[in-house]
Motif scaffolding. Sequence first.
Motif, short mmCIF file in Angstrom:
data_model
loop_
_atom_site.label_atom_id
_atom_site.label_comp_id
_atom_site.label_asym_id
_atom_site.label_seq_id
_atom_site.Cartn_x
_atom_site.Cartn_y
_atom_site.Cartn_z
N UNK A 1 0.62 -1.56 0.16
CA UNK A 1 0.11 0.71 0.11
C UNK A 1 0.71 0.89 -0.21
N UNK A 2 2.55 1.09 -0.31
CA UNK A 2 3.23 2.70 0.03
C UNK A 2 3.32 2.50 -1.11
N UNK A 3 3.07 4.16 -1.74
CA UNK A 3 3.27 3.79 -3.25
C UNK A 3 4.31 5.16 -3.26
N UNK B 1 -2.66 15.47 -0.95
CA UNK B 1 -1.30 15.33 -0.02
C UNK B 1 -1.80 15.87 1.24
N UNK B 2 -1.62 14.02 2.08
CA UNK B 2 -1.92 14.68 3.28
C UNK B 2 -0.50 15.83 4.12
N UNK C 1 2.88 11.11 5.22
CA UNK C 1 2.09 10.72 6.10
C UNK C 1 0.35 10.46 6.29
N UNK C 2 0.08 9.31 4.96
CA UNK C 2 -0.96 8.64 4.06
C UNK C 2 -1.51 7.69 5.89
N UNK C 3 -0.40 7.31 6.03
CA UNK C 3 -0.72 6.08 6.73
C UNK C 3 -1.10 5.02 6.91
#
Length: 305
Positions: free
Chosen positions: A30-32, A132-133, A55-57
Amino acid sequence: MAIPTTRTKTKAEIRIDAEKCSGCGLCVSVCKDFGLRVENNKARVTDHSLFGCIGCGHCMAVCPTGAVTILGRTLSPDDLFELPEKAKAATYGQFHALMQRRRSIREFKDKPVEPDVIEKILETARTSPMGLPPSDVHVLVLGGKEKVRAFARDFCAYLETMKWLVSGWFLFLMRPFWGKANDELFRGFIKPLISIYTESMRKGVNLVNYDAPLAMYFYGSPYADPADPIVAATYAMMAGESLGLGTCMLGGVHPFIQSGKKAKEFRKKQGIRHASREGVFVIFGYPGVSYHKGIKRTFASVDRK
């Protein structure tokens, strides 16, 4: 390297608890940003991420063992919560019915929107996705029709100083630069809109935000994805509908208050923190009218490939 926003200029920190990590690799998938990898059956932070953790989590939320922790960019493990049971989520039929029942309401009962209802609307709007978070969406909340009307009155006074923008000489001068479509938009919509707003307000009629019991202005910072405030406003609008309120999106204010010294002065007076590429008002209130039929809508086109 970190992608800046108005809320943070640094990247977040990813921490992996090796004892808890099962090596499933879900966090990697899930980490892009390519910030994680599995090595020796354990998740590891790489040195080859594109921008550093934004920091999308997602990695922290998908981890089944709680091995991943994100700190920074306003995010921490305290921000995690248990997902509602799937059975409690709206079905397609329920959601579609809510959408079909929604009408743009501009007539409201003389009844305030309760503070707890306002908080529920904001809580739902906070769940909206963002480019973008952390979110760089700002919300101006005008609670009570007196505050809503005061904003409209100030806006009309501001518009009185901006009528040169739709004067014949200015439109003639600008047409070669902004083209036929913009020229037609200004002559056929913007010019009469300014007249309607200001002349009606002089007669005591508020056509800017209709003296709604509640108004929210969603706008972004210079760093925000232009779509973010519109998406958040849509979430807020649908939350209001689910709570029994009538709602309406209003786009007539935002474009006028972005450029120039007077616009900056107006924003400062109203507590609007930034000029924004995109923004929109949503008004809320208990409906003063009831509709008995819906109206079918269409897109200009749907091209399937």
